[in-house]
Scaffold this active site. Structure first.
Site, mmCIF file in Angstrom:
data_model
loop_
_atom_site.group_PDB
_atom_site.id
_atom_site.type_symbol
_atom_site.label_atom_id
_atom_site.label_comp_id
_atom_site.label_asym_id
_atom_site.label_seq_id
_atom_site.Cartn_x
_atom_site.Cartn_y
_atom_site.Cartn_z
ATOM 1 N N ASN A 7 -96.948 -16.748 -44.595
ATOM 2 C CA ASN A 7 -97.977 -16.065 -43.802
ATOM 3 C C ASN A 7 -99.333 -16.645 -44.208
ATOM 4 O O ASN A 7 -99.842 -16.332 -45.277
ATOM 5 C CB ASN A 7 -97.911 -14.553 -44.094
ATOM 6 C CG ASN A 7 -99.051 -13.793 -43.452
ATOM 7 O OD1 ASN A 7 -99.768 -14.303 -42.592
ATOM 8 N ND2 ASN A 7 -99.235 -12.529 -43.881
ATOM 9 N N TRP A 8 -99.884 -17.488 -43.348
ATOM 10 C CA TRP A 8 -101.154 -18.139 -43.682
ATOM 11 C C TRP A 8 -102.340 -17.197 -43.560
ATOM 12 O O TRP A 8 -103.450 -17.536 -43.972
ATOM 13 C CB TRP A 8 -101.372 -19.349 -42.762
ATOM 14 C CG TRP A 8 -100.561 -20.560 -43.135
ATOM 15 C CD1 TRP A 8 -99.490 -20.604 -43.991
ATOM 16 C CD2 TRP A 8 -100.757 -21.908 -42.668
ATOM 17 N NE1 TRP A 8 -99.009 -21.888 -44.076
ATOM 18 C CE2 TRP A 8 -99.771 -22.715 -43.274
ATOM 19 C CE3 TRP A 8 -101.669 -22.500 -41.798
ATOM 20 C CZ2 TRP A 8 -99.672 -24.083 -43.041
ATOM 21 C CZ3 TRP A 8 -101.559 -23.865 -41.557
ATOM 22 C CH2 TRP A 8 -100.580 -24.644 -42.176
ATOM 23 N N LYS A 9 -102.137 -16.044 -42.927
ATOM 24 C CA LYS A 9 -103.251 -15.105 -42.648
ATOM 25 C C LYS A 9 -104.349 -15.863 -41.902
ATOM 26 O O LYS A 9 -104.040 -16.769 -41.128
ATOM 27 C CB LYS A 9 -103.744 -14.452 -43.936
ATOM 28 C CG LYS A 9 -102.584 -13.859 -44.744
ATOM 29 C CD LYS A 9 -102.997 -12.958 -45.849
ATOM 30 C CE LYS A 9 -101.742 -12.438 -46.566
ATOM 31 N NZ LYS A 9 -102.022 -11.485 -47.600
ATOM 32 N N HIS A 86 -98.064 -5.750 -40.784
ATOM 33 C CA HIS A 86 -98.511 -6.164 -42.123
ATOM 34 C C HIS A 86 -99.518 -5.123 -42.629
ATOM 35 O O HIS A 86 -100.283 -4.554 -41.847
ATOM 36 C CB HIS A 86 -99.155 -7.558 -42.043
ATOM 37 C CG HIS A 86 -99.440 -8.125 -43.398
ATOM 38 N ND1 HIS A 86 -100.555 -7.760 -44.119
ATOM 39 C CD2 HIS A 86 -98.756 -8.996 -44.162
ATOM 40 C CE1 HIS A 86 -100.520 -8.399 -45.288
ATOM 41 N NE2 HIS A 86 -99.450 -9.157 -45.336
ATOM 42 N N GLU A 88 -102.260 -5.349 -43.977
ATOM 43 C CA GLU A 88 -103.666 -5.614 -43.598
ATOM 44 C C GLU A 88 -103.931 -5.137 -42.178
ATOM 45 O O GLU A 88 -105.028 -4.660 -41.877
ATOM 46 C CB GLU A 88 -103.969 -7.116 -43.765
ATOM 47 C CG GLU A 88 -104.120 -7.483 -45.239
ATOM 48 C CD GLU A 88 -103.672 -8.897 -45.591
ATOM 49 O OE1 GLU A 88 -103.580 -9.752 -44.697
ATOM 50 O OE2 GLU A 88 -103.396 -9.130 -46.798
ATOM 51 N N GLU A 150 -93.176 -5.048 -48.787
ATOM 52 C CA GLU A 150 -94.379 -5.613 -49.405
ATOM 53 C C GLU A 150 -95.241 -4.490 -49.981
ATOM 54 O O GLU A 150 -96.047 -3.897 -49.256
ATOM 55 C CB GLU A 150 -95.209 -6.360 -48.353
ATOM 56 C CG GLU A 150 -94.542 -7.567 -47.761
ATOM 57 C CD GLU A 150 -95.582 -8.589 -47.322
ATOM 58 O OE1 GLU A 150 -95.549 -9.709 -47.831
ATOM 59 O OE2 GLU A 150 -96.449 -8.241 -46.498
ATOM 60 N N GLY A 156 -101.492 -10.266 -53.096
ATOM 61 C CA GLY A 156 -102.672 -11.004 -53.548
ATOM 62 C C GLY A 156 -103.183 -10.633 -54.927
ATOM 63 O O GLY A 156 -104.286 -11.025 -55.317
ATOM 64 N N SER A 187 -97.280 -11.508 -53.912
ATOM 65 C CA SER A 187 -97.493 -12.366 -55.085
ATOM 66 C C SER A 187 -96.284 -13.221 -55.457
ATOM 67 O O SER A 187 -96.046 -13.488 -56.635
ATOM 68 C CB SER A 187 -97.951 -11.528 -56.288
ATOM 69 O OG SER A 187 -99.228 -10.973 -56.045
ATOM 70 N N GLY A 208 -97.695 -15.224 -49.044
ATOM 71 C CA GLY A 208 -99.056 -15.399 -48.549
ATOM 72 C C GLY A 208 -99.692 -16.642 -49.143
ATOM 73 O O GLY A 208 -99.442 -17.767 -48.696
#
Ligand code: PGA
Length: 223
Positions: A7-9, A86, A88, A150, A156, A187, A208
């Site tokens: 997941n490159w965000k 997700h 976020e 997650e 992160g 992570s 990520g």
């Protein structure tokens, strides 16, 4: 065989996309590899040797939804997966369970495999938080869905739950929603991926920041 999702965000650019496409042309693995770049980079991934996914999709197919992208157009752009819910998106964009159920349904209807993310923000309340996120899916068929566990506190931060907690959570998810594929995310990096992928019920990982480094990600996909 494992499923390794990157997941490159909201990171990366055309140069990084080309770096990955070129590097992965020479990588052979039995694992399922999925890269989820930001939407504006999807076009560069045409012809990518492995799979491509989107990070979000609309619950609608067309109409007055400024800024949204329909699953049908993501499919046309070459996506076969889409991340739904997700943390976020839940936290920063107020996506609630009802919206996520609608997005999940629309993704499936349009032939995308949803990667549904769930996870607790409070370590001591993990099973109640998971229940609150999964309840809306009760009675639904999640056999063509991937559920990624997650924990929000792990994303992160460099902190990873114990192996027992990962297994316990994935078993809890499978018990709650029935037969589904379960990933761990939060992570995951070059130093811990083997231990995590060796755990019972870990069908794969959602990565990520380590998925942005071609050297690390290409090593991990060869597990
Ligand atoms: P991380 O992110 O690997 O950077 O912790 C995981 C995710 O948000 O999916």
């Amino acid at each position: 065989m494992k499923i390794i999702v990157g997941n490159w965000k909201m990171n990366g650019d055309e140069a990084l996309a080309h770096e990955f496409i070129d590097a992965f042309d020479n990588i052979d693995t039995q694992n399922t590899v999925v890269i989820c770049p930001p939407a504006e980079l999807l076009a560069y991934f045409k012809g990518f040797k492995y799979s491509v996914g989107a990070q979000n999709c609309s619950y609608a197919n067309s109409g007055a939804f400024t800024g949204e992208t329909s699953p049908a157009s993501l499919k046309k752009m070459g996506c076969s997966y889409v991340i739904i819910g997700h943390s976020e998106r839940r936290r920063l964009f107020s996506e609630n369970n009802e919206m996520l159920l609608a997005k999940w349904k629309n993704a499936l209807t349009n032939g995308l495999t949803p990667i549904l993310c769930v996870g607790e923000s409070n370590q001591n309340d993990w099973n109640n938080e998971l229940t609150r996120q999964l309840d809306i899916f009760s009675g639904q068929d999640l056999s063509h869905t991937i559920v990624a566990y997650e924990p929000v506190w792990s994303i992160g931060t460099g902190e990873v739950p114990s192996n027992e907690r990962i297994t316990q959570s994935l078993q809890f998810i499978k018990k709650t929603v029935g037969n589904t594929v379960t990933l761990y995310g939060g992570s995951v990096n070059i130093g811990n991926y083997k231990t995590i992928l060796n755990q019972d019920d870990v069908d794969g990982v959602l990565i990520g920041s380590a998925s942005l480094k071609v050297s690390e990600f290409s090593e991990i996909v060869k597990y």
